[in-house]
Design a protein around this motif. Structure first.
Motif, PDB file in Angstrom:
ATOM      1  N   THR A  25       0.837  -1.207   0.000  1.00  0.00           N
ATOM      2  CA  THR A  25       0.000   0.000   0.000  1.00  0.00           C
ATOM      3  C   THR A  25       0.868   1.251   0.000  1.00  0.00           C
ATOM      4  O   THR A  25       0.612   2.191  -0.754  1.00  0.00           O
ATOM      5  CB  THR A  25      -0.945   0.001   1.219  1.00  0.00           C
ATOM      6  N   ALA A  26       1.899   1.269   0.821  1.00  0.00           N
ATOM      7  CA  ALA A  26       2.799   2.424   0.878  1.00  0.00           C
ATOM      8  C   ALA A  26       3.526   2.628  -0.447  1.00  0.00           C
ATOM      9  O   ALA A  26       3.717   3.763  -0.889  1.00  0.00           O
ATOM     10  CB  ALA A  26       3.807   2.255   2.013  1.00  0.00           C
ATOM     11  N   ALA A  27       3.918   1.523  -1.093  1.00  0.00           N
ATOM     12  CA  ALA A  27       4.668   1.602  -2.348  1.00  0.00           C
ATOM     13  C   ALA A  27       3.838   2.226  -3.471  1.00  0.00           C
ATOM     14  O   ALA A  27       4.396   2.841  -4.383  1.00  0.00           O
ATOM     15  CB  ALA A  27       5.160   0.223  -2.755  1.00  0.00           C
ATOM     16  N   LYS A  28       2.537   2.078  -3.407  1.00  0.00           N
ATOM     17  CA  LYS A  28       1.650   2.649  -4.427  1.00  0.00           C
ATOM     18  C   LYS A  28       1.432   4.140  -4.226  1.00  0.00           C
ATOM     19  O   LYS A  28       0.950   4.820  -5.126  1.00  0.00           O
ATOM     20  CB  LYS A  28       0.294   1.941  -4.404  1.00  0.00           C
ATOM     21  N   ALA A  29       1.768   4.641  -3.060  1.00  0.00           N
ATOM     22  CA  ALA A  29       1.529   6.048  -2.733  1.00  0.00           C
ATOM     23  C   ALA A  29       2.508   6.952  -3.479  1.00  0.00           C
ATOM     24  O   ALA A  29       3.698   6.634  -3.578  1.00  0.00           O
ATOM     25  CB  ALA A  29       1.664   6.265  -1.235  1.00  0.00           C
ATOM     26  N   PRO A  30       2.014   8.091  -3.961  1.00  0.00           N
ATOM     27  CA  PRO A  30       2.894   9.027  -4.674  1.00  0.00           C
ATOM     28  C   PRO A  30       3.691   9.932  -3.736  1.00  0.00           C
ATOM     29  O   PRO A  30       4.326  10.877  -4.181  1.00  0.00           O
ATOM     30  CB  PRO A  30       1.901   9.846  -5.505  1.00  0.00           C
ATOM     31  N   ASN A  65       4.199   8.942   9.120  1.00  0.00           N
ATOM     32  CA  ASN A  65       4.391  10.290   8.586  1.00  0.00           C
ATOM     33  C   ASN A  65       4.368  10.233   7.070  1.00  0.00           C
ATOM     34  O   ASN A  65       4.923   9.308   6.474  1.00  0.00           O
ATOM     35  CB  ASN A  65       5.750  10.866   9.002  1.00  0.00           C
ATOM     36  N   ALA A  66       3.739  11.232   6.464  1.00  0.00           N
ATOM     37  CA  ALA A  66       3.761  11.362   5.002  1.00  0.00           C
ATOM     38  C   ALA A  66       3.717  12.839   4.658  1.00  0.00           C
ATOM     39  O   ALA A  66       3.142  13.646   5.394  1.00  0.00           O
ATOM     40  CB  ALA A  66       2.592  10.625   4.364  1.00  0.00           C
ATOM     41  N   GLN A  73      -4.707  10.647   2.924  1.00  0.00           N
ATOM     42  CA  GLN A  73      -5.386   9.453   2.418  1.00  0.00           C
ATOM     43  C   GLN A  73      -4.527   8.208   2.600  1.00  0.00           C
ATOM     44  O   GLN A  73      -5.006   7.176   3.068  1.00  0.00           O
ATOM     45  CB  GLN A  73      -5.741   9.615   0.945  1.00  0.00           C
ATOM     46  N   VAL A  74      -3.253   8.279   2.263  1.00  0.00           N
ATOM     47  CA  VAL A  74      -2.391   7.101   2.399  1.00  0.00           C
ATOM     48  C   VAL A  74      -2.196   6.733   3.868  1.00  0.00           C
ATOM     49  O   VAL A  74      -2.175   5.550   4.210  1.00  0.00           O
ATOM     50  CB  VAL A  74      -1.042   7.271   1.652  1.00  0.00           C
ATOM     51  N   LEU A  75      -2.110   7.715   4.742  1.00  0.00           N
ATOM     52  CA  LEU A  75      -1.972   7.400   6.166  1.00  0.00           C
ATOM     53  C   LEU A  75      -3.243   6.754   6.708  1.00  0.00           C
ATOM     54  O   LEU A  75      -3.174   5.849   7.539  1.00  0.00           O
ATOM     55  CB  LEU A  75      -1.610   8.648   6.971  1.00  0.00           C
ATOM     56  N   ASP A  76      -4.395   7.201   6.225  1.00  0.00           N
ATOM     57  CA  ASP A  76      -5.655   6.558   6.625  1.00  0.00           C
ATOM     58  C   ASP A  76      -5.673   5.094   6.191  1.00  0.00           C
ATOM     59  O   ASP A  76      -6.094   4.217   6.941  1.00  0.00           O
ATOM     60  CB  ASP A  76      -6.858   7.290   6.028  1.00  0.00           C
ATOM     61  N   ILE A  81      -4.930  -0.747   7.846  1.00  0.00           N
ATOM     62  CA  ILE A  81      -4.288  -2.064   7.706  1.00  0.00           C
ATOM     63  C   ILE A  81      -3.803  -2.571   9.052  1.00  0.00           C
ATOM     64  O   ILE A  81      -4.028  -3.728   9.400  1.00  0.00           O
ATOM     65  CB  ILE A  81      -3.127  -2.007   6.689  1.00  0.00           C
ATOM     66  N   VAL A  82      -3.151  -1.729   9.823  1.00  0.00           N
ATOM     67  CA  VAL A  82      -2.592  -2.183  11.107  1.00  0.00           C
ATOM     68  C   VAL A  82      -3.636  -2.235  12.217  1.00  0.00           C
ATOM     69  O   VAL A  82      -3.384  -2.795  13.284  1.00  0.00           O
ATOM     70  CB  VAL A  82      -1.368  -1.346  11.549  1.00  0.00           C
ATOM     71  N   SER A  83      -4.812  -1.668  11.969  1.00  0.00           N
ATOM     72  CA  SER A  83      -5.872  -1.675  12.969  1.00  0.00           C
ATOM     73  C   SER A  83      -6.775  -2.894  12.903  1.00  0.00           C
ATOM     74  O   SER A  83      -7.663  -3.051  13.727  1.00  0.00           O
ATOM     75  CB  SER A  83      -6.724  -0.406  12.823  1.00  0.00           C
TER      76      SER A  83
END
Length: 85
Positions: A25-30, A65-66, A73-76, A81-83
């Motif tokens: 998911t993180a890798a897809k984030a811009p 952090n982002a 959006q990516v942090l949400d 995922i971890v929740s």
């Protein structure tokens, strides 16, 4: 810069399958995304080895952090995922 403090709910912590989903998911984030334990050194959320090296266990808090467009959006998404228990 967007910041989230999240409690890791997965019984496996941030290891194996949850870590792989998190990194994908993180890798897809811009945007650049980092993760750390409180007071620890942030590592790239896009690196599976860095995530596994954090040794995050169930019930621990992580700091996400982002920075940039779409950071919230990516942090949400990563927090969701971890929740998941």
């Amino acid at each position: 810069m967007a910041v989230r403090k999240v409690i890791v709910e997965s019984s496996a912590g941030l290891h194996a399958r949850p870590a792989a989903t998190f990194v994908q998911t993180a890798a897809k984030a811009p945007v650049d995304v980092t993760v750390a334990k409180p007071g620890g050194t942030p590592v790239s959320a896009k690196s599976i080895l860095s995530i596994l090296a954090l040794d995050v266990r169930s019930g621990e808090v992580i700091v996400l952090n982002a920075d940039g467009d779409g950071a919230d959006q990516v942090l949400d998404e990563l927090a969701a995922i971890v929740s998941v228990p």
